[in-house]
Design a protein around this motif. Structure first.
Motif, PDB file in Angstrom:
ATOM      1  N   HIS A  67       0.929  -1.142  -0.132  1.00 60.17           N
ATOM      2  CA  HIS A  67      -0.105  -0.285  -0.156  1.00 60.17           C
ATOM      3  C   HIS A  67       0.960   1.364   0.025  1.00 60.17           C
ATOM      4  O   HIS A  67       1.606   1.281   0.876  1.00 60.17           O
ATOM      5  N   TYR A  70      -0.353   7.281   2.538  1.00 59.37           N
ATOM      6  CA  TYR A  70      -1.386   8.172   2.670  1.00 59.37           C
ATOM      7  C   TYR A  70      -1.056   9.545   2.166  1.00 59.37           C
ATOM      8  O   TYR A  70      -1.911  10.105   1.439  1.00 59.37           O
ATOM      9  N   ASN A 105      -1.192  -0.760  -4.333  1.00 61.02           N
ATOM     10  CA  ASN A 105      -2.462  -0.174  -4.259  1.00 61.02           C
ATOM     11  C   ASN A 105      -2.159   0.987  -3.827  1.00 61.02           C
ATOM     12  O   ASN A 105      -1.391   1.659  -3.031  1.00 61.02           O
ATOM     13  N   HIS A 107      -4.091   5.403  -3.198  1.00 58.72           N
ATOM     14  CA  HIS A 107      -5.427   6.082  -3.192  1.00 58.72           C
ATOM     15  C   HIS A 107      -5.130   7.316  -4.549  1.00 58.72           C
ATOM     16  O   HIS A 107      -4.166   7.742  -4.620  1.00 58.72           O
ATOM     17  N   GLU A 142      -7.593   2.231  -5.436  1.00 61.80           N
ATOM     18  CA  GLU A 142      -8.449   1.875  -4.457  1.00 61.80           C
ATOM     19  C   GLU A 142      -9.848   2.969  -4.687  1.00 61.80           C
ATOM     20  O   GLU A 142      -9.633   4.121  -4.878  1.00 61.80           O
ATOM     21  N   HIS A 211     -10.513  -4.787   0.056  1.00 59.79           N
ATOM     22  CA  HIS A 211     -10.267  -4.482   1.427  1.00 59.79           C
ATOM     23  C   HIS A 211     -11.599  -4.734   2.174  1.00 59.79           C
ATOM     24  O   HIS A 211     -12.602  -4.058   2.023  1.00 59.79           O
ATOM     25  N   GLU A 256      -8.657  -4.271   7.093  1.00 60.66           N
ATOM     26  CA  GLU A 256      -7.857  -3.209   7.663  1.00 60.66           C
ATOM     27  C   GLU A 256      -8.912  -2.528   8.841  1.00 60.66           C
ATOM     28  O   GLU A 256      -9.023  -1.569   9.032  1.00 60.66           O
TER      29      GLU A 256
HETATM   30 FE    FE Z   1      -6.267   2.352   1.552  1.00 62.46          FE
END
Ligand code: FE
Ligand code: FE
Ligand code: ZN
Length: 276
Positions: A67, A70, A105, A107, A142, A211, A256
């Motif tokens: 991932h 963020y 993955n 965002h 995502e 997820h 998650e």
């Molecule tokens: Fe995420």
């Protein structure tokens, strides 16, 4: 094979995560490529990677999911933030070439007031720069909750990004159950209808991972707060339908949920029991 796992801390390396997920009863896992809030990466330990590959082969870990942090926002208004997104993702994908066949993955990003159209344009530009034809990783976008100015809470937005980039063929999608429910797709009352729509707009062949999260908030609230399985507004019955749905059941499921390792172990056990 029921592919189930959870998010793990990468601080002790790949072999450690693989051993941990087997202990928890799972067979795949997700981890952050670097500190979730951004920052530099540790140098890769090649011995750890070799040991991880051997262990994964022995224990039937089919693939893993990395991932992005963020803070990676390819459609930020700030050039330096977009530049970080470019550098971080380029470096993450280079590192993943050492463990081919896995997934990355990210965002799609937040347009922070520039509008969805501009945001999509910047994400497409980012992907065109970052991707190249020799990448050995499946890059996946995502689905988002639509918090603030997030892009990717509508299937149409994801589809447009995929259609417009030069590397659309190489892209996949990760469906986050908390996010889509928050985003206004009723996976509780009408899972098959949502999957039909996903198929019509994006194509189910693009769907590479799920997820699996419950949600602290009601349907369509755009808040993105994950809840433990069965304890939120999605609920146990809907989760059971999701993991057993013929169109989803071959995908890997990643928890998650707000848990420490013992909580993940319990959820993995419970989900394996619920699997038909
Ligand atoms: Fe995420
Ligand atoms: Fe997620
Ligand atoms: Zn989330």
């Amino acid at each position: 094979m029921f592919k189930i796992g959870c998010h793990l801390s990468a601080s002790k390396g790949f072999l450690h995560m693989a051993q941990e997920i087997i202990t928890l009863g799972g067979n795949t896992f997700q981890y952050f490529s670097r500190n979730p809030r951004g920052g530099a990466v540790k140098t890769l330990d090649l011995d750890d990677i070799e040991a991880f590959k051997d262990f994964s082969a022995e224990h039937d870990i089919p693939y893993i999911l990395c991932h992005a942090p963020y803070t990676l926002n390819p459609c930020s208004k700030e050039e330096k933030t977009r530049d970080f997104a470019y550098r971080a993702m380029t470096e993450d994908l280079e590192r993943m070439d050492l463990i081919p066949g896995n997934m990355y993955n990210f965002h799609p990003g937040s347009h922070v007031g520039q509008g969805t159209e501009k945001g999509i344009e910047l994400i497409v530009r980012h992907l065109d720069r970052v991707m190249h034809k020799d990448i050995k990783t499946t890059v996946i976008l995502e689905t988002m909750a639509g918090k603030g100015s997030e892009i990717g809470s509508r299937f149409e937005e994801i589809a447009e990004i995929i259609e417009r980039t030069k590397f659309g063929d190489m892209l996949g999608v990760c469906l986050d159950t908390c996010h889509v429910y928050d985003g206004g797709y009723d996976i509780v009352g009408n899972l098959d209808g949502v999957l039909d729509e996903f198929d019509r707009v994006i194509g189910l062949d693009r769907l590479k991972a799920v997820h699996l999260n419950d949600s602290k908030n009601p349907f369509e609230s755009h808040k993105d707060r994950h809840e433990k399985i069965g304890e939120g507004s999605i609920g146990m019955e809907a989760v059971k339908a999701i993991i057993n749905n013929p169109r989803l059941k071959e995908l890997p499921f990643y928890l998650e949920t707000p848990n420490e390792l013992p909580g993940y172990k319990k959820e993995i056990e419970m989900l394996k029991d619920m699997r038909e």
